[in-house]
Design an enzyme around this catalytic site. Structure first.
Site, PDB file in Angstrom:
ATOM      1  N   LYS A  70      12.535 -46.792 -13.444  1.00  0.00           N
ATOM      2  CA  LYS A  70      11.987 -45.566 -12.854  1.00  0.00           C
ATOM      3  C   LYS A  70      11.880 -44.487 -13.913  1.00  0.00           C
ATOM      4  O   LYS A  70      11.001 -43.636 -13.854  1.00  0.00           O
ATOM      5  CB  LYS A  70      12.908 -45.060 -11.732  1.00  0.00           C
ATOM      6  CG  LYS A  70      12.875 -45.916 -10.503  1.00  0.00           C
ATOM      7  CD  LYS A  70      13.601 -45.202  -9.363  1.00  0.00           C
ATOM      8  CE  LYS A  70      14.564 -46.133  -8.690  1.00  0.00           C
ATOM      9  NZ  LYS A  70      15.971 -45.784  -8.949  1.00  0.00           N
ATOM     10  N   LYS A  86      13.139 -53.207 -19.918  1.00  0.00           N
ATOM     11  CA  LYS A  86      13.154 -53.418 -18.472  1.00  0.00           C
ATOM     12  C   LYS A  86      12.267 -52.396 -17.785  1.00  0.00           C
ATOM     13  O   LYS A  86      12.177 -51.244 -18.205  1.00  0.00           O
ATOM     14  CB  LYS A  86      14.594 -53.359 -17.934  1.00  0.00           C
ATOM     15  CG  LYS A  86      14.974 -52.096 -17.197  1.00  0.00           C
ATOM     16  CD  LYS A  86      16.340 -52.202 -16.569  1.00  0.00           C
ATOM     17  CE  LYS A  86      16.750 -50.862 -15.959  1.00  0.00           C
ATOM     18  NZ  LYS A  86      16.235 -50.630 -14.618  1.00  0.00           N
ATOM     19  N   LYS A 137      21.107 -44.125 -21.901  1.00  0.00           N
ATOM     20  CA  LYS A 137      20.605 -42.925 -21.223  1.00  0.00           C
ATOM     21  C   LYS A 137      21.027 -41.651 -21.940  1.00  0.00           C
ATOM     22  O   LYS A 137      20.256 -40.705 -22.028  1.00  0.00           O
ATOM     23  CB  LYS A 137      21.045 -42.902 -19.758  1.00  0.00           C
ATOM     24  CG  LYS A 137      20.306 -43.960 -18.927  1.00  0.00           C
ATOM     25  CD  LYS A 137      20.406 -43.733 -17.425  1.00  0.00           C
ATOM     26  CE  LYS A 137      19.523 -44.757 -16.704  1.00  0.00           C
ATOM     27  NZ  LYS A 137      19.495 -44.600 -15.253  1.00  0.00           N
TER      28      LYS A 137
HETATM   29  P1  ATP Z   1      16.764 -45.506 -13.278  1.00  0.00           P
HETATM   30  O1  ATP Z   1      15.813 -45.536 -14.444  1.00  0.00           O
HETATM   31  O2  ATP Z   1      16.758 -44.209 -12.505  1.00  0.00           O
HETATM   32  O3  ATP Z   1      18.140 -46.026 -13.618  1.00  0.00           O
HETATM   33  P2  ATP Z   1      16.170 -48.057 -12.143  1.00  0.00           P
HETATM   34  O4  ATP Z   1      14.756 -48.496 -12.189  1.00  0.00           O
HETATM   35  O5  ATP Z   1      17.122 -48.686 -13.101  1.00  0.00           O
HETATM   36  O6  ATP Z   1      16.135 -46.497 -12.235  1.00  0.00           O
HETATM   37  P3  ATP Z   1      18.209 -48.106 -10.073  1.00  0.00           P
HETATM   38  O7  ATP Z   1      18.168 -47.254  -8.844  1.00  0.00           O
HETATM   39  O8  ATP Z   1      19.129 -47.717 -11.187  1.00  0.00           O
HETATM   40  O9  ATP Z   1      16.717 -48.231 -10.657  1.00  0.00           O
HETATM   41  O10 ATP Z   1      18.509 -49.611  -9.672  1.00  0.00           O
HETATM   42  C1  ATP Z   1      18.323 -50.130  -8.369  1.00  0.00           C
HETATM   43  C2  ATP Z   1      18.431 -51.633  -8.387  1.00  0.00           C
HETATM   44  O11 ATP Z   1      17.271 -52.212  -8.986  1.00  0.00           O
HETATM   45  C3  ATP Z   1      19.621 -52.185  -9.163  1.00  0.00           C
HETATM   46  O12 ATP Z   1      20.150 -53.278  -8.443  1.00  0.00           O
HETATM   47  C4  ATP Z   1      19.013 -52.669 -10.460  1.00  0.00           C
HETATM   48  O13 ATP Z   1      19.757 -53.722 -11.035  1.00  0.00           O
HETATM   49  C5  ATP Z   1      17.650 -53.153  -9.987  1.00  0.00           C
HETATM   50  N1  ATP Z   1      16.653 -53.092 -11.062  1.00  0.00           N
HETATM   51  C6  ATP Z   1      16.271 -51.971 -11.707  1.00  0.00           C
HETATM   52  N2  ATP Z   1      15.328 -52.258 -12.615  1.00  0.00           N
HETATM   53  C7  ATP Z   1      15.116 -53.604 -12.544  1.00  0.00           C
HETATM   54  C8  ATP Z   1      14.248 -54.506 -13.233  1.00  0.00           C
HETATM   55  N3  ATP Z   1      13.406 -54.092 -14.169  1.00  0.00           N
HETATM   56  N4  ATP Z   1      14.279 -55.841 -12.897  1.00  0.00           N
HETATM   57  C9  ATP Z   1      15.127 -56.278 -11.929  1.00  0.00           C
HETATM   58  N5  ATP Z   1      15.973 -55.467 -11.248  1.00  0.00           N
HETATM   59  C10 ATP Z   1      15.976 -54.152 -11.550  1.00  0.00           C
HETATM   60 MG    MG Z   2      19.130 -47.946 -13.278  1.00  0.00          MG
END
Ligand code: ATP
Ligand code: MG
Length: 331
Positions: free
Chosen positions: A198, A195, A112
């Site tokens: 968001k 992955k 990040k």
């Molecule tokens: P950001 O990009 O803001 O970090 P994020 O998509 O990683 O967003 P988080 O709020 O950080 O979302 O994570 C919330 C939950 O979703 C965590 O338990 C994380 O492990 C899970 N998660 C996030 N992305 C994935 C993915 N692609 N596949 C499976 N689990 C995921």
């Molecule tokens: Mg995350």
């Protein structure tokens, strides 16, 4: 009953399919066997300098998605992190037990901060895993359901719990990660080796609250490969394998049966089927979120009740830790 704690950041207008399959769906299932506490971690979201009004809306819509997915506020504690001041307070203590080098090894920080550049990278982003450890340790958590990307942060939480206990006597429970292998990592549709995130590429995302046409279109445009065989092979066929994972997770049909069903068929057929399964699964969730957002008073009441219940536990843990590390108790 063992305790489960987990949380997501309100960093987007909608959660995505990775959040749902990797985490939220596990949260709902774990309510049956565990004492569950789920949070919207808005303090964590400050690490990406969000617009204040957007952050407020996103916190509520994130909570609404938990409820719509099946988190039951009668059985589980559902709250917003900033409503329980103890999270920030325990994070300070844990920060003083975390090595600078140890925190520097966190791969999410490296990724990040590389994206945000030196100027855009804050101390908050650096200490994010310490605050996450505080979230977990405050509730004497036994299990933390997360996606694969959080494994390293969970390891740090465990190390900090063990360090706290070793230095100051038994104080907190050492948590375990709960990672469901099949859905631990849902990949970006447009870049199926990254992955789904968001903060990733919008064309590769399936947002839970997206318009059905947009969802279907993104799945139809998913990157596959130049072969023509529908086969689960994450190394050589990441795009096709990701589509099979998504279909299987939502339909309950084993991947091997899907391979047989699509034998001799073109990728287009698979994409149509996946789009159908996803749209059907998300429709009731989206409708329930719309209802909840139409009456924010009800939602805010649920969150206030959850914060009150969380605070009781958090206060007790923090008092124990403050006392053990030698802070003078207030008279
Ligand atoms: P950001 O990009 O803001 O970090 P994020 O998509 O990683 O967003 P988080 O709020 O950080 O979302 O994570 C919330 C939950 O979703 C965590 O338990 C994380 O492990 C899970 N998660 C996030 N992305 C994935 C993915 N692609 N596949 C499976 N689990 C995921
Ligand atoms: Mg995350």
């Amino acid at each position: 009953r063992p305790r489960v704690f987990s949380a997501m950041q309100p960093t987007a207008d909608s959660l995505h399919l990775g959040n749902y399959l990797g985490a939220l769906r596990q949260w709902v299932a774990l309510q049956e066997t565990h004492d569950a506490i789920y949070s919207v971690v808005d303090l964590h979201a400050l690490t990406v300098a969000p617009d204040p009004q957007a952050l407020r809306t996103r916190s509520r819509v994130t909570a609404a998605q938990y409820l719509a997915a099946g988190v039951d506020p009668e059985r589980s504690v559902l709250f917003v992190q900033s409503h329980v001041a103890e999270h920030a307070e325990l994070a300070w203590v844990l920060g003083c037990l975390t090595g600078f080098g140890e925190a520097s090894r966190m791969t999410q920080f490296k990724d990040k901060s590389a994206k945000q550049g030196a100027e855009g990278t804050t101390v908050g982003l650096f200490t994010y895993p310490v605050l996450m450890a505080a979230d977990i340790l405050l509730y004497d958590t036994d299990v933390v359901p997360v996606g694969e990307d959080q494994r390293q942060h969970l390891e740090l939480s465990r190390d900090l719990a063990q360090r706290l206990n070793a230095r100051f006597g038994p104080l907190v429970t050492v948590p375990e990660a709960h990672i469901v292998k099949a859905t631990a990592k849902i990949y970006d549709l447009a870049e199926p080796t990254a992955k789904m995130s968001k903060s990733g590429n919008p064309s590769g995302l399936i947002e839970l609250l997206d318009d059905e046409k947009v969802v279907a279109k993104r799945i139809r445009s998913a990157v596959t490969d130049t072969e023509t065989v529908v086969r689960f092979d994450p190394v050589h066929k990441p795009g096709v394998s990701n589509l099979l994972t998504i279909h299987s997770a939502l339909s309950g049909v084993p991947v091997a049966e899907l391979e047989a069903e699509f034998e001799g068929k073109m990728y287009g057929h698979l994409k149509v089927a996946v789009a159908d399964v996803v749209v059907t699964a998300l429709r009731p969730l989206r409708e329930r979120v719309a209802e909840l957002m139409a009456d924010p008073a009800e939602l805010d009441e649920i969150l206030a009740d959850g914060a009150a219940r969380a605070r009781v536990i958090a206060r007790e843990t923090l008092a124990r830790v403050y006392d053990a590390v030698g802070l003078v108790p207030p008279a």
